[in-house]
Design an enzyme around this catalytic site. Sequence first.
Site, mmCIF file in Angstrom:
data_model
loop_
_atom_site.group_PDB
_atom_site.id
_atom_site.type_symbol
_atom_site.label_atom_id
_atom_site.label_comp_id
_atom_site.label_asym_id
_atom_site.label_seq_id
_atom_site.Cartn_x
_atom_site.Cartn_y
_atom_site.Cartn_z
ATOM 1 N N SER A 102 103.501 20.910 59.067
ATOM 2 C CA SER A 102 104.012 21.624 57.899
ATOM 3 C C SER A 102 104.073 23.127 58.125
ATOM 4 O O SER A 102 104.799 23.613 58.973
ATOM 5 C CB SER A 102 103.149 21.265 56.683
ATOM 6 O OG SER A 102 103.711 21.730 55.490
ATOM 7 N N ASP A 242 109.392 25.867 54.691
ATOM 8 C CA ASP A 242 108.312 25.851 55.672
ATOM 9 C C ASP A 242 108.734 25.000 56.861
ATOM 10 O O ASP A 242 109.885 24.548 56.952
ATOM 11 C CB ASP A 242 107.010 25.346 55.049
ATOM 12 C CG ASP A 242 107.058 23.877 54.665
ATOM 13 O OD1 ASP A 242 108.174 23.353 54.466
ATOM 14 O OD2 ASP A 242 105.991 23.252 54.552
ATOM 15 N N ASP A 244 108.397 21.980 58.024
ATOM 16 C CA ASP A 244 108.997 20.643 57.891
ATOM 17 C C ASP A 244 109.876 20.529 56.655
ATOM 18 O O ASP A 244 110.302 19.434 56.297
ATOM 19 C CB ASP A 244 107.925 19.557 57.896
ATOM 20 C CG ASP A 244 107.001 19.622 56.683
ATOM 21 O OD1 ASP A 244 106.881 20.709 56.083
ATOM 22 O OD2 ASP A 244 106.390 18.589 56.342
ATOM 23 N N ASP A 246 109.481 20.655 53.482
ATOM 24 C CA ASP A 246 109.127 19.986 52.221
ATOM 25 C C ASP A 246 108.702 20.995 51.158
ATOM 26 O O ASP A 246 108.411 20.629 50.025
ATOM 27 C CB ASP A 246 108.057 18.905 52.425
ATOM 28 C CG ASP A 246 106.717 19.456 52.891
ATOM 29 O OD1 ASP A 246 106.635 20.665 53.230
ATOM 30 O OD2 ASP A 246 105.739 18.674 52.937
#
Length: 450
Positions: A102, A242, A244, A246
């Site tokens: 992340s 960010d 990834d 999400d």
Amino acid sequence: MGRLFGTDGVRGIANKDLTNELAMKIGAAAATVLLKEAKSAKPTVLIGKDTRASGDMLEAALTAGLCSVGCNVLSVGVVPTPAVAYLVGAYECEAGIMISASHNPCEYNGIKIFQKTGYKLDDAIEEEIEAIILDGAEPIPSKLGGEVGNRLFSKTAVKDYINHVVSTTDTRFDGMTIALDCANGSASVCAKEIFTALGAKCIMLSDTPDGVNINDGCGSTHPEELMRFVKSAQLDLGLAFDGDADRMLAVDENGELVDGDKVIAICAKRMKEEGRLNKDTAVVTVMSNLGFFKFCDEEGINCARTAVGDRYVLEKMLKDGYNIGGEQSGHVIFLDYATTGDGELSGVQLIETVVKTKKKLSELASVMSVYPQVLINVKVSPEGKLKYNNDEYIIAATQKAEMELMGDGRVLVRVSGTEPLVRVMLEGKDIEHIRSLGEDIAEVVRERLS
């Protein structure tokens, strides 16, 4: 938190904490648990990853573990985490795995597992997987010959995910010029295509990943450059994702940050006005700003609060039938369209609100006033994290600060679910006062838990 799984999967420094051997065991154990009721002789597990250099290595290890117990693996390459959540259902796979840490630096990586429904694993399933890996609770089957799984590749995954996100709005963004900060991560493969397809002119920042520059001074954890750029270039707004993708934080036309609390407030207000806000309720965590709770009172919106972590927000939404929730960090769940937080989807919903209301983002964001907030991250030892809840000195320091604020603010001290940190957060009217109180608590945490 479990012994391996934190609030967002298994995470650690790749090749140190999160080794190839552990990844292989996770793949095999997860398959053993999740695929007991699979109807296919060779059920398929979908794997995606972000742009970290260690992603290929861990994907190979996971693939080996999955194939060894008779699963086929469908590799979709670099995609956002919410793409895995969407595609596992769209492609009728038995499970999905995202390899990502992340918002963490490149040396970290992680493994997030999704059920075939597109939702992350619940605690009971994670505990069952942990028991197999750590305790040998049940044998892991080893397939032989033609029963061993195969690795397959998808060439349409990114396109299918883009089409899905674009389909969540019937509004065109023609005439808007926006900046997109992709954090040199997963958004680099699809953000421009999503917003261009909707008619916006996109100026790209940090969209050239090289395996090590993910989240490096960019993205939602470092939005300063985006804030400067949007203001100097006189753009309509900016979006920062960010690693990834999400999470999403926005920047208004004046270069001011619009965090997750404000995104939820803006979108929940519009949903309520359109009669689409289920039970007139938004779900947030205890870390949301006091200003959000005041906004809800003023707008007649009910506010449900959960523990920190998007999984707990989602659990509350599913249990009680709510359709918007999220975190101040920009992890926002629009349950009408997705089963997890989706930064690009959140960006689409936010810009749709800008277009439909014909208001600038700064005006929309002004519906919520923000109380001054101090957040101090204190690095602690793994042993210290385990001792935190019962440390009487930390409890006493926290209670002392709460007494000084006398109901005109709040104190929240908690252990991070993904990093070796204790987070000390205070809110109140006087920034210098709460900063001083926060430093006092942080010093006690350092002395007791480092």
